[in-house]
Design a protein around this motif. Structure first.
Motif, PDB file in Angstrom:
ATOM      1  N   THR A 155       0.865  -1.171   0.000  1.00 55.70           N
ATOM      2  CA  THR A 155       0.000   0.000   0.000  1.00 55.70           C
ATOM      3  C   THR A 155       0.903   1.222   0.000  1.00 55.70           C
ATOM      4  OG1 THR A 155      -1.732  -1.157   1.239  1.00 55.70           O
ATOM      5  CG2 THR A 155      -1.839   1.249   1.183  1.00 55.70           C
ATOM      6  N   ILE A 156       0.813   2.027  -1.051  1.00 54.35           N
ATOM      7  CA  ILE A 156       1.728   3.142  -1.256  1.00 54.35           C
ATOM      8  C   ILE A 156       1.147   4.411  -0.656  1.00 54.35           C
ATOM      9  CG2 ILE A 156       3.011   4.448  -3.002  1.00 54.35           C
ATOM     10  CD1 ILE A 156       2.540   2.075  -4.900  1.00 54.35           C
ATOM     11  N   ASP A 157       2.012   5.253  -0.112  1.00 58.37           N
ATOM     12  CA  ASP A 157       1.607   6.548   0.421  1.00 58.37           C
ATOM     13  C   ASP A 157       0.881   7.328  -0.686  1.00 58.37           C
ATOM     14  OD1 ASP A 157       1.343   9.099   1.427  1.00 58.37           O
ATOM     15  OD2 ASP A 157       3.445   9.333   1.987  1.00 58.37           O
ATOM     16  N   ILE A 161       1.941   9.297  -4.901  1.00 56.84           N
ATOM     17  CA  ILE A 161       1.331   9.109  -6.209  1.00 56.84           C
ATOM     18  C   ILE A 161       0.690  10.407  -6.688  1.00 56.84           C
ATOM     19  CG2 ILE A 161      -0.343   7.761  -7.521  1.00 56.84           C
ATOM     20  CD1 ILE A 161       2.036   6.163  -6.606  1.00 56.84           C
ATOM     21  N   SER A 162       0.080  11.152  -5.784  1.00 59.94           N
ATOM     22  CA  SER A 162      -0.531  12.436  -6.149  1.00 59.94           C
ATOM     23  C   SER A 162       0.505  13.354  -6.772  1.00 59.94           C
ATOM     24  CB  SER A 162      -1.156  13.107  -4.914  1.00 59.94           C
ATOM     25  OG  SER A 162      -2.213  12.341  -4.391  1.00 59.94           O
ATOM     26  N   ASP A 166       0.599  14.619 -10.717  1.00 60.91           N
ATOM     27  CA  ASP A 166       0.355  16.028 -11.027  1.00 60.91           C
ATOM     28  C   ASP A 166       0.993  16.902  -9.961  1.00 60.91           C
ATOM     29  OD1 ASP A 166      -0.538  18.459 -11.854  1.00 60.91           O
ATOM     30  OD2 ASP A 166      -2.650  18.103 -11.425  1.00 60.91           O
ATOM     31  N   SER A 167       2.057  17.603 -10.334  1.00 62.55           N
ATOM     32  CA  SER A 167       2.762  18.463  -9.380  1.00 62.55           C
ATOM     33  C   SER A 167       1.993  19.747  -9.081  1.00 62.55           C
ATOM     34  CB  SER A 167       4.155  18.824  -9.930  1.00 62.55           C
ATOM     35  OG  SER A 167       4.046  19.499 -11.167  1.00 62.55           O
ATOM     36  N   PHE A 168       0.921  20.009  -9.843  1.00 68.08           N
ATOM     37  CA  PHE A 168       0.135  21.222  -9.622  1.00 68.08           C
ATOM     38  C   PHE A 168      -0.923  21.053  -8.536  1.00 68.08           C
ATOM     39  CE2 PHE A 168       1.650  21.620 -14.018  1.00 68.08           C
ATOM     40  CZ  PHE A 168       2.274  22.856 -13.954  1.00 68.08           C
ATOM     41  N   GLY A 169      -1.076  19.839  -8.035  1.00 66.60           N
ATOM     42  CA  GLY A 169      -1.995  19.624  -6.922  1.00 66.60           C
ATOM     43  C   GLY A 169      -3.442  19.443  -7.309  1.00 66.60           C
ATOM     44  N   THR A 170      -3.729  19.149  -8.576  1.00 62.22           N
ATOM     45  CA  THR A 170      -5.128  18.955  -8.976  1.00 62.22           C
ATOM     46  C   THR A 170      -5.609  17.540  -8.704  1.00 62.22           C
ATOM     47  OG1 THR A 170      -4.597  18.287 -11.253  1.00 62.22           O
ATOM     48  CG2 THR A 170      -4.808  20.657 -10.820  1.00 62.22           C
ATOM     49  N   VAL A 171      -4.676  16.617  -8.459  1.00 66.23           N
ATOM     50  CA  VAL A 171      -5.030  15.219  -8.223  1.00 66.23           C
ATOM     51  C   VAL A 171      -4.867  14.887  -6.743  1.00 66.23           C
ATOM     52  CG1 VAL A 171      -4.460  12.814  -8.721  1.00 66.23           C
ATOM     53  CG2 VAL A 171      -4.373  14.511 -10.556  1.00 66.23           C
ATOM     54  N   ARG A 197      -9.485  11.654  -6.736  1.00 62.94           N
ATOM     55  CA  ARG A 197     -10.282  12.683  -7.394  1.00 62.94           C
ATOM     56  C   ARG A 197      -9.360  13.695  -8.052  1.00 62.94           C
ATOM     57  NH1 ARG A 197     -15.509  12.840  -6.729  1.00 62.94           N
ATOM     58  NH2 ARG A 197     -15.633  15.045  -7.376  1.00 62.94           N
ATOM     59  N   GLN A 198      -9.866  14.261  -9.148  1.00 60.05           N
ATOM     60  CA  GLN A 198      -9.149  15.335  -9.812  1.00 60.05           C
ATOM     61  C   GLN A 198     -10.049  16.557  -9.866  1.00 60.05           C
ATOM     62  OE1 GLN A 198      -7.912  14.703 -13.917  1.00 60.05           O
ATOM     63  NE2 GLN A 198      -6.201  16.119 -13.642  1.00 60.05           N
TER      64      GLN A 198
END
Length: 233
Positions: A155-157, A161-162, A166-171, A197-198
């Motif tokens: 189980t990955i943190d 993965i977020s 997406d480094s812009f924080g939309t995911v 969620r995105q």
């Protein structure tokens, strides 16, 4: 009697909860070692399916052969399916003798590898994003782990993965699990499942994607089959 039964039930519940969140640093490091070894292979055959579910469902089927002996040889084929419509051989890409060949839905072209910044005579390796992580940092990326034979379940943190998606924080990833089979200290298959969620401006939707990958002939692949009409592209 009821009080005793309640205590017993609570005890086994705690054991179950503890087991679900257990974590083995040894297993985690074994996975990352196999991951690293797989990326460094000089030849192999990979088949994968990427399934993405949001408003619509899309599926990408990938078949990749890679061989590095005297020069770099690649044969890549992709099929695409969206909303129930499937396009076989959506894209085919080949490299041989320092040249590249592309067939995109029947439109063919060719170029040279140097235009991609690649020297065909030099061995290339796939970027390993975890190469410079310490053992403790690698273990911190995994929230829980289990092992059944040579199958490793992690189980990955979700925050990792977020950021990768997406480094812009939309995911915003809510869960991310990985099941990997390790043979001879390399990956022979893995399934990565991610859901979350995105959000873009005012719109927000659930997202989920699954990558199911099979890996064969690592450092054993001897030749690649190319189309007979490759030079006519």
């Amino acid at each position: 009697m009821k009080k005793i039964l309640s205590i017993v039930c609570a005890f086994f519940l705690l054991i179950g909860i503890g087991g679900c969140s257990s974590k083995s640093d040894e297993d985690i490091l074994a996975f990352f070692e196999a991951f690293h070894n797989t990326l460094n292979a000089q030849s192999g055959h990979i088949t994968a399916q990427i399934q993405m579910d949001s408003t619509d469902q899309s599926i990408i089927d990938i078949d990749l052969q890679m061989l590095q002996k005297e020069d770099l040889q690649i044969a890549l084929s992709m099929d695409l399916e969206s909303n129930g419509n499937r396009q076989e051989d959506f894209l085919q890409f080949y490299t041989r003798d320092g040249k590249t060949y592309l067939n995109s839905m029947g439109t063919t072209s060719q170029s040279v590898l140097s235009n991609l910044g690649i020297d065909a005579s030099e061995k290339i390796s796939v970027y390993d994003p975890f190469m410079n992580f310490s053992d403790s940092e690698l273990c911190d990326l995994i929230e829980s782990s289990s092992k059944d034979g040579n199958t490793y379940s992690l189980t990955i943190d979700p925050s990792l993965i977020s950021t990768l998606l997406d480094s812009f924080g939309t995911v915003d990833v809510e869960s991310s699990t990985l099941d990997a089979v390790i043979e001879n200290e390399t990956l022979s298959s893995f399934t990565l499942d991610v859901s979350g969620r995105q959000t873009l401006e005012e719109a927000s939707e659930n997202i989920r994607f699954t990558i199911d990958c099979q890996i064969e002939d690592l450092d054993q692949l001897q030749s690649i089959s190319f189309p007979d009409d490759l030079e006519t592209y």
